[in-house]
Write a protein that holds these residues in place. Structure first.
Motif, PDB file in Angstrom:
ATOM      1  N   ILE A   1     -27.828 112.684  34.354  1.00 19.83           N
ATOM      2  CA  ILE A   1     -26.929 113.874  34.055  1.00 19.83           C
ATOM      3  C   ILE A   1     -27.839 114.510  32.940  1.00 19.83           C
ATOM      4  O   ILE A   1     -28.377 113.889  31.955  1.00 19.83           O
ATOM      5  N   GLU A   2     -28.095 115.793  33.204  1.00 19.90           N
ATOM      6  CA  GLU A   2     -28.639 116.687  32.314  1.00 19.90           C
ATOM      7  C   GLU A   2     -27.990 117.108  31.163  1.00 19.90           C
ATOM      8  O   GLU A   2     -28.582 116.793  30.037  1.00 19.90           O
ATOM      9  N   THR A   3     -26.926 117.274  30.994  1.00 18.85           N
ATOM     10  CA  THR A   3     -26.043 117.531  29.895  1.00 18.85           C
ATOM     11  C   THR A   3     -24.837 116.878  30.046  1.00 18.85           C
ATOM     12  O   THR A   3     -23.933 117.224  31.000  1.00 18.85           O
ATOM     13  N   LEU A   4     -24.562 115.868  29.044  1.00 18.82           N
ATOM     14  CA  LEU A   4     -23.186 115.105  29.302  1.00 18.82           C
ATOM     15  C   LEU A   4     -22.354 115.299  28.086  1.00 18.82           C
ATOM     16  O   LEU A   4     -22.831 115.256  26.690  1.00 18.82           O
TER      17      LEU A   4
ATOM     18  N   LYS B   1     -13.597  94.840  30.861  1.00 25.82           N
ATOM     19  CA  LYS B   1     -14.787  94.443  29.920  1.00 25.82           C
ATOM     20  C   LYS B   1     -15.945  95.345  30.051  1.00 25.82           C
ATOM     21  O   LYS B   1     -16.510  95.641  28.936  1.00 25.82           O
ATOM     22  N   ASN B   2     -16.263  95.861  31.072  1.00 30.33           N
ATOM     23  CA  ASN B   2     -17.695  96.632  31.120  1.00 30.33           C
ATOM     24  C   ASN B   2     -17.200  98.049  31.029  1.00 30.33           C
ATOM     25  O   ASN B   2     -16.739  98.568  32.090  1.00 30.33           O
ATOM     26  N   LYS B   3     -17.366  98.740  30.075  1.00 28.11           N
ATOM     27  CA  LYS B   3     -16.889  99.843  29.937  1.00 28.11           C
ATOM     28  C   LYS B   3     -17.955 101.213  30.159  1.00 28.11           C
ATOM     29  O   LYS B   3     -17.504 102.012  30.840  1.00 28.11           O
ATOM     30  N   VAL B   4     -18.835 101.184  29.739  1.00 26.84           N
ATOM     31  CA  VAL B   4     -19.889 102.691  29.751  1.00 26.84           C
ATOM     32  C   VAL B   4     -21.197 102.196  30.197  1.00 26.84           C
ATOM     33  O   VAL B   4     -21.922 101.459  29.443  1.00 26.84           O
ATOM     34  N   LYS B   5     -21.752 102.521  31.194  1.00 27.05           N
ATOM     35  CA  LYS B   5     -23.240 102.380  31.820  1.00 27.05           C
ATOM     36  C   LYS B   5     -23.564 103.922  31.851  1.00 27.05           C
ATOM     37  O   LYS B   5     -23.101 104.681  32.540  1.00 27.05           O
ATOM     38  N   ALA B   6     -24.650 104.089  31.146  1.00 26.04           N
ATOM     39  CA  ALA B   6     -25.266 105.611  31.271  1.00 26.04           C
ATOM     40  C   ALA B   6     -27.015 105.498  31.161  1.00 26.04           C
ATOM     41  O   ALA B   6     -27.479 104.818  30.252  1.00 26.04           O
ATOM     42  N   GLU B   7     -27.510 105.789  32.178  1.00 22.21           N
ATOM     43  CA  GLU B   7     -28.994 106.105  32.358  1.00 22.21           C
ATOM     44  C   GLU B   7     -29.301 107.400  32.793  1.00 22.21           C
ATOM     45  O   GLU B   7     -28.772 108.107  33.252  1.00 22.21           O
ATOM     46  N   GLU B   8     -30.582 107.729  32.065  1.00 17.08           N
ATOM     47  CA  GLU B   8     -31.222 108.707  32.337  1.00 17.08           C
ATOM     48  C   GLU B   8     -30.255 110.081  32.184  1.00 17.08           C
ATOM     49  O   GLU B   8     -30.142 111.289  32.699  1.00 17.08           O
ATOM     50  N   ILE B   9     -29.542 110.108  30.601  1.00 23.13           N
ATOM     51  CA  ILE B   9     -29.017 111.132  30.289  1.00 23.13           C
ATOM     52  C   ILE B   9     -29.888 111.966  29.253  1.00 23.13           C
ATOM     53  O   ILE B   9     -30.149 111.485  28.303  1.00 23.13           O
ATOM     54  N   LYS B  10     -29.993 113.232  29.680  1.00 21.82           N
ATOM     55  CA  LYS B  10     -30.925 114.098  29.062  1.00 21.82           C
ATOM     56  C   LYS B  10     -30.468 114.504  27.701  1.00 21.82           C
ATOM     57  O   LYS B  10     -30.977 114.443  26.635  1.00 21.82           O
ATOM     58  N   ASN B  11     -29.241 115.118  27.741  1.00 19.25           N
ATOM     59  CA  ASN B  11     -28.464 115.842  26.420  1.00 19.25           C
ATOM     60  C   ASN B  11     -26.996 114.912  26.643  1.00 19.25           C
ATOM     61  O   ASN B  11     -26.273 115.274  27.426  1.00 19.25           O
ATOM     62  N   GLU B  12     -26.807 114.700  25.246  1.00 19.82           N
ATOM     63  CA  GLU B  12     -25.255 114.261  25.228  1.00 19.82           C
ATOM     64  C   GLU B  12     -24.670 114.923  23.902  1.00 19.82           C
ATOM     65  O   GLU B  12     -25.307 115.030  22.758  1.00 19.82           O
ATOM     66  N   TYR B  13     -23.312 115.273  24.107  1.00 27.36           N
ATOM     67  CA  TYR B  13     -22.798 116.011  22.902  1.00 27.36           C
ATOM     68  C   TYR B  13     -21.586 115.778  22.769  1.00 27.36           C
ATOM     69  O   TYR B  13     -20.752 115.140  23.879  1.00 27.36           O
TER      70      TYR B  13
ATOM     71  N   LYS C   1     -25.909 118.475  36.552  1.00 25.01           N
ATOM     72  CA  LYS C   1     -26.434 119.256  35.514  1.00 25.01           C
ATOM     73  C   LYS C   1     -25.694 119.293  34.337  1.00 25.01           C
ATOM     74  O   LYS C   1     -26.250 119.044  33.149  1.00 25.01           O
ATOM     75  N   HIS C   2     -24.233 119.512  34.484  1.00 22.95           N
ATOM     76  CA  HIS C   2     -23.635 119.497  33.165  1.00 22.95           C
ATOM     77  C   HIS C   2     -22.252 118.683  33.656  1.00 22.95           C
ATOM     78  O   HIS C   2     -21.232 119.133  34.402  1.00 22.95           O
ATOM     79  N   LEU C   3     -21.918 117.546  32.909  1.00 20.61           N
ATOM     80  CA  LEU C   3     -20.811 116.761  33.266  1.00 20.61           C
ATOM     81  C   LEU C   3     -19.938 116.461  31.921  1.00 20.61           C
ATOM     82  O   LEU C   3     -20.447 116.279  31.057  1.00 20.61           O
ATOM     83  N   GLU C   4     -18.862 116.975  32.102  1.00 16.37           N
ATOM     84  CA  GLU C   4     -17.759 116.639  30.898  1.00 16.37           C
ATOM     85  C   GLU C   4     -16.709 115.802  31.347  1.00 16.37           C
ATOM     86  O   GLU C   4     -16.215 116.015  32.252  1.00 16.37           O
ATOM     87  N   PHE C   5     -16.665 114.873  30.509  1.00 18.65           N
ATOM     88  CA  PHE C   5     -15.390 113.708  30.735  1.00 18.65           C
ATOM     89  C   PHE C   5     -14.750 113.486  29.493  1.00 18.65           C
ATOM     90  O   PHE C   5     -15.374 112.804  28.547  1.00 18.65           O
ATOM     91  N   THR C   6     -13.640 114.310  29.190  1.00 23.18           N
ATOM     92  CA  THR C   6     -13.120 114.174  27.945  1.00 23.18           C
ATOM     93  C   THR C   6     -11.404 113.995  27.954  1.00 23.18           C
ATOM     94  O   THR C   6     -10.929 114.326  28.994  1.00 23.18           O
ATOM     95  N   ASN C   7     -10.896 113.432  26.794  1.00 25.76           N
ATOM     96  CA  ASN C   7      -9.550 113.116  26.699  1.00 25.76           C
ATOM     97  C   ASN C   7      -8.889 112.435  27.898  1.00 25.76           C
ATOM     98  O   ASN C   7      -8.177 113.128  28.633  1.00 25.76           O
ATOM     99  N   ILE C   8      -9.367 111.725  28.165  1.00 26.51           N
ATOM    100  CA  ILE C   8      -9.136 110.615  29.304  1.00 26.51           C
ATOM    101  C   ILE C   8      -8.326 109.259  28.781  1.00 26.51           C
ATOM    102  O   ILE C   8      -8.811 108.666  27.861  1.00 26.51           O
ATOM    103  N   ILE C   9      -7.451 108.835  29.470  1.00 22.10           N
ATOM    104  CA  ILE C   9      -6.563 107.619  29.302  1.00 22.10           C
ATOM    105  C   ILE C   9      -6.865 106.690  30.453  1.00 22.10           C
ATOM    106  O   ILE C   9      -6.469 107.287  31.621  1.00 22.10           O
TER     107      ILE C   9
END
Lengths: 626, 626
Positions: free
Chosen positions: B599-602, B614-626, B569-577
């Motif tokens: 992911i409903e809210t990302l 090389k392949n960094k981000v794949k995101a599918e069916e993300i409802k909200n992103e902020y 429902k709500h996933l945060e992925f922040t300040n990551i090295i």
């Protein structure tokens, strides 16, 4: 005020006492069974739970066939003497009943897989009749010897449809529902006689294992006593020396057996290694009293038929324990038909027919424990003697115990009573006494429970066609064996006197009458033994037996050896007819018919011995004879 | 009159209440030990029995080495979830205690054979500290790969002195005290890193069995549900396909393995087949509350290190679970370091170091049961989902349960509460409810206990060098994972959402914070997985997870895949090295570093990813992103 009190009392009666005193509350299984349900187990258990709420409940099970499976059975961990302990799945959990009658005339119970049909525990006044117990698929293995090859030293086993099997890493494994076993503990049956085969000791058990070395075994550290006979240790340094190969589906060739090749036409029966062969006994009567089993048939059990332990007053009347001819199996129970360990009161066996077991017909004894640690002036740590007694209830508060120094004598040296008894684990118990007695003994003393021996009456019954013995009788209380028929692979009767350091079964007959019995062929396995063994352990190993009267019996045996007795105070052997049955060729033709030693008072009179038997009587150290 | 009452009360206090309220009654093991006695077990048990008579007893065990053997240990049959049930031999039976502190600073406990050091059951307010647990001889097997032969497809195992063994019918069997096992469940360890070897999946587990046919299998009759994964059935149609031969004492050659040959210099570790590999766990906390374990070391256990089941409020502080370097072994515990099933209250793990296990570092979950029979309008027969949950306490009177129709959804469809709970046997339970609800469901529904999930806080700890995963977290309650270090053979974190029909572990995170952690290399066994797995089961198989915050974490990994999340429902992925550790050659270089779906809210922000990936981000069916 008085009136109020009475009203209160009647309320109490209504809500707590009345349900326990309502007599003959009747439950019918037909009210519990669900339409189309193949497994009757849960219905039976639900009915018994309802019945347990009342005193003297009656359960009626109608004519018909009922199937029982382990999946919805009652479960409890059971320490069952002379069996393998396990979490048992039980169809009839008769725990904590005060009065229960089960009438099941014409009911046929078919058990599936590893189950225990009846557990009767902490209960009294139990009466069960009418039913037949059988198994869907047997838990032991059988195969017909179809061929043997003396050049290549192989034999071929034909396995019927009721014997699922596999060949795993060159071994024949009998596959059961949730269980399996190998060719260990094999014996031959003669299908024509439906009895253990003549001279089977020449062929069985199979010589199927080699000893192998364990590397780094010196790393083990065993500061305490361990019974290395237990399955966990016994198998560690063994491997199979035989091999199996499938010739065609249902036909398996065995090679590598170092004994004589079993004859074609006989049936090889096996039940696998220790720890797996006594897991599904039919009736377990534990810590109960006044149990009456009558008009029952047990066609099969993977263990004993009926086992009484720490119980009193058990009657077995009109009970058949014998293989079901419809199943085309040689075997009924994979261990004793009936067995009573540490029981008291009266044990009565009447009008029974016990056949085809893979062990004795009946064994009655107590069990010694062994002093391991002196833990205080009134406190001992004791260990059990044989791993198949693990967890048995040796004593309880108030029991009178006798102490024996087996290095000096087999007789009780002194006695005391139990203040408390605590099972630390199944092998080690802690006992405190009402006196400070531990200064009188040391490690290695054995302890006997003097209170838990029964009076035994065994009459009008047949004990035949089984592996091992007829009756093993060790109770010092009045024991009567009258009007029975015997024909057993080994002795018909063993009346032993020793502290047997293999089984540690306790007791020693003091007052016994054996009369009016007919003894057919015994010891036909090829062993050198008499039909009746009395005593046997001499010197410090044997306890002097008391009065044994053997009167008015007939023996029809193919070997001459009828009775061997040593170490008896008063022995009578009177009005005896001994015929040569000529059923088989004698395996021990030179044995004495009567062989007596160390008898204090002997009465021997009116003995008719077949002229075929050349060595008639040997008697040594007889004090008085009349 | 009042005076008399008071006197009566004080008498009552004297004889019954006072012994239970005397605080800090102190017992010293040194007062119980006997001079020259090698086995401390019976002394410890006697001391604990004395301590059990008082509330809040304190036990002091002085610095030194103490040996514990099974022969004089306390015994009880234990149903231990995620273990093999058995009659356990217990050194510290902490049953029915109300307050107990064990202070054992500098005490080293050496266990022998098959034992369970601590059983904490039906107890509260337990505090244990200071001691070290180790085993005299390990219960698993280890051998150095000394040579391999690609032409003959063999490898040679060097077995040290602490590995007694035998070759039995061409199989290598590790021999233990009262126990043994084969090469099943093998894995490679790298002795230089003292961790599971890179790419071990290429070599292990050994491909060591063939399937074989069971003849007459159609004779079996199974009308009820049976889990054919149980050891009794699983092994029936298998035989060994590998062979062992001794080249010289201590050197054994294995042939017939169909996998790649294990590299020379690595250590093959094995624990044998199911049913034998989880029998000697170190701490079992069952039906207890407020248990505080701190400043302990567990060098070894033949099962899990610490297991909490149906318990609440458990603290593990400053606990090391890791192999003793003195023993030259790769392995600490043969299963998880710590595991919590069906617990509630607070689970706190702080300042711990868990390494070298043969299974996960920590697993927190409940367990579903499965509806098998509708027995009445308010009554169900349910069965357990996995055989290693057999006998677990799924519920008690008053618990709130959720019902799920797995054919429709993984979410709870309706709820009710328990009127009574009855274990008919270890696999089948009967539950009655406070409402008539069985018309709302059918066979195959799964049932979840909604009350027995804990809040979880795992901080300042290290989880590394073990087979399998770091943390498996399924509790829906507040869960915090902060300031830890991870480096595991598989994922560091699994936050799953499914009704896994293999293990039937229940739950699904709803409120989780993962922050300040450092993730070293994970999935170095060669598997294709992310460092953090979230969700995974899609559609009706997966339950929507709640709020998961992953903030301020560093990843140093040799493969690119860091996070894979689905169904949140709500996933945060922040300040990551995210760095490339370059420790090993990447086995899955093309994987996406971040792989998100449904992911409903990302919230995804401030992510620094190594340019190597090389392949960094794949995101599918993300409802909200902020």
């Amino acid at each position: 005020m008085i009136r109020k009190k009475i009203r209160l009392l009647s309320l109490v009666l209504l809500f707590s006492i009345i349900p326990q005193t309502l007599s003959s509350q009747v439950f019918k299984l037909s009210d519990y069974l669900k339409e189309g349900e193949k497994d009757a187990t849960l219905s039976v258990i639900t009915m018994l739970q309802d019945a347990s709420k009342y005193k003297n409940s009656k359960v009626i099970i109608g004519k018909g066939t009922y199937h029982f499976y382990p999946e919805k059975a009652y479960e409890q961990y059971c320490f069952i003497t002379n069996h393998d302990n396990s979490l048992r799945r039980i169809a009839f959990p008769i725990n904590d009943f005060d009065g229960l009658t089960i009438e099941a005339k014409g009911a046929k119970f078919i058990f599936h897989g590893v189950m225990m049909p009846f557990n009767i525990e902490n209960s009294k006044n139990i009466d069960i009749s009418g039913l037949t117990i059988d198994w869907y698929l047997p838990l032991h293995g059988e195969g017909l010897i179809e061929a043997n090859d003396t050049i290549n030293n192989t034999f071929d086993l034909r396995l019927a449809d009721n014997m699922p099997y596999t060949i795993r890493n060159e071994q024949l494994i009998f596959i059961k529902e949730g269980f399996e076993h190998d060719l260990n503990h094999a014996i031959l049956f003669d299908p024509k006689r439906k009895a253990v085969a003549y001279n089977t000791a020449k062929y069985t058990p199979l010589n199927m294992v080699n000893h192998i070395e364990i590397r780094n075994k010196d790393q083990f550290d065993f500061p305490n006593y361990i019974d290395f006979r237990i399955p966990e240790y016994e198998g560690q340094n063994r491997e199979y020396s035989i091999k199996a190969v499938e010739i065609e589906p249902g036909l398996v060739r065995i090679s590598g057996n170092e004994k004589a090749l079993p004859p074609v036409g006989q049936v090889l029966v096996c039940k696998g290694q220790f720890g797996k062969d006594r897991i599904a006994n039919a009736f377990y009567i534990n810590k109960s009293s006044n149990v009456n089993l009558h008009n029952l048939t047990i066609h099969y059990a993977g263990g004993m038929g009926i086992l009484g332990e720490r119980s009193q007053d058990i009657v077995l009347d009109s009970i058949k324990i014998l293989a079901n001819p419809e199943n085309k199996l040689m075997v009924s129970t994979s261990a004793d038909a009936a067995h009573f360990s540490s029981c008291k009161g009266k044990i009565v066996v009447n009008n029974c027919n016990f056949r085809h077991q893979l062990d004795d017909a009946i064994n009655v004894h107590g069990a010694y424990v062994i002093v391991e640690d002196v833990l205080g002036p009134d406190k001992l740590g004791v260990r059990i003697g044989h791993f198949q007694q693990a967890g048995f209830q040796f004593a309880e508060q108030g029991d009178n115990l006798g102490f024996i120094n087996p290095k000096e004598s087999a007789e009780v040296e002194f006695k005391t009573s139990v203040k408390s008894f605590y099972k630390l684990n199944k092998d080690y118990y802690i006992i405190t006494f009402n006196e400070e007695i531990t200064n009188k003994l040391s490690k290695g003393y054995v302890v006997e429970n003097l209170d838990w021996y029964p009076e035994v009456t065994i009459t009008n019954s047949q004990f035949a066609d089984n592996r091992a013995r007829g009756l093993l009788l060790k109770s010092p209380k009045k024991t009567i064996v009258r009007n029975n028929y015997f024909s057993n692979m080994m002795q018909a009767l063993i009346i032993s006197n020793g502290i047997n350091t293999w089984w540690y079964e306790s007791g020693g007959a003091q007052d016994m009458i054996i009369e009016g019995n007919v003894f057919g062929d015994c010891n036909y396995d090829g062993g050198k033994r008499p039909v009746i063994s009395i005593g046997g352990e001499l010197g410090i190993g044997g306890r002097k037996l008391g009065k044994i009267v053997i009167n008015n019996n007939t023996f029809n045996n193919f070997n001459p050896s009828i009775i061997k007795a040593t170490g008896v105070k008063h022995l009578e052997f009177t009005n005896i007819i001994i015929n040569n049955s000529k059923t088989f060729a004698a395996t021990e033709p030179d044995d004495y018919v009567i062989d007596l030693e160390q008898i204090e008072t002997l009465k021997i009179k009116n003995i008719k011995i077949s002229k075929d038997f050349k060595n008639k009587v040997k008697a040594e150290e007889i004090k008085n004879e009349y």
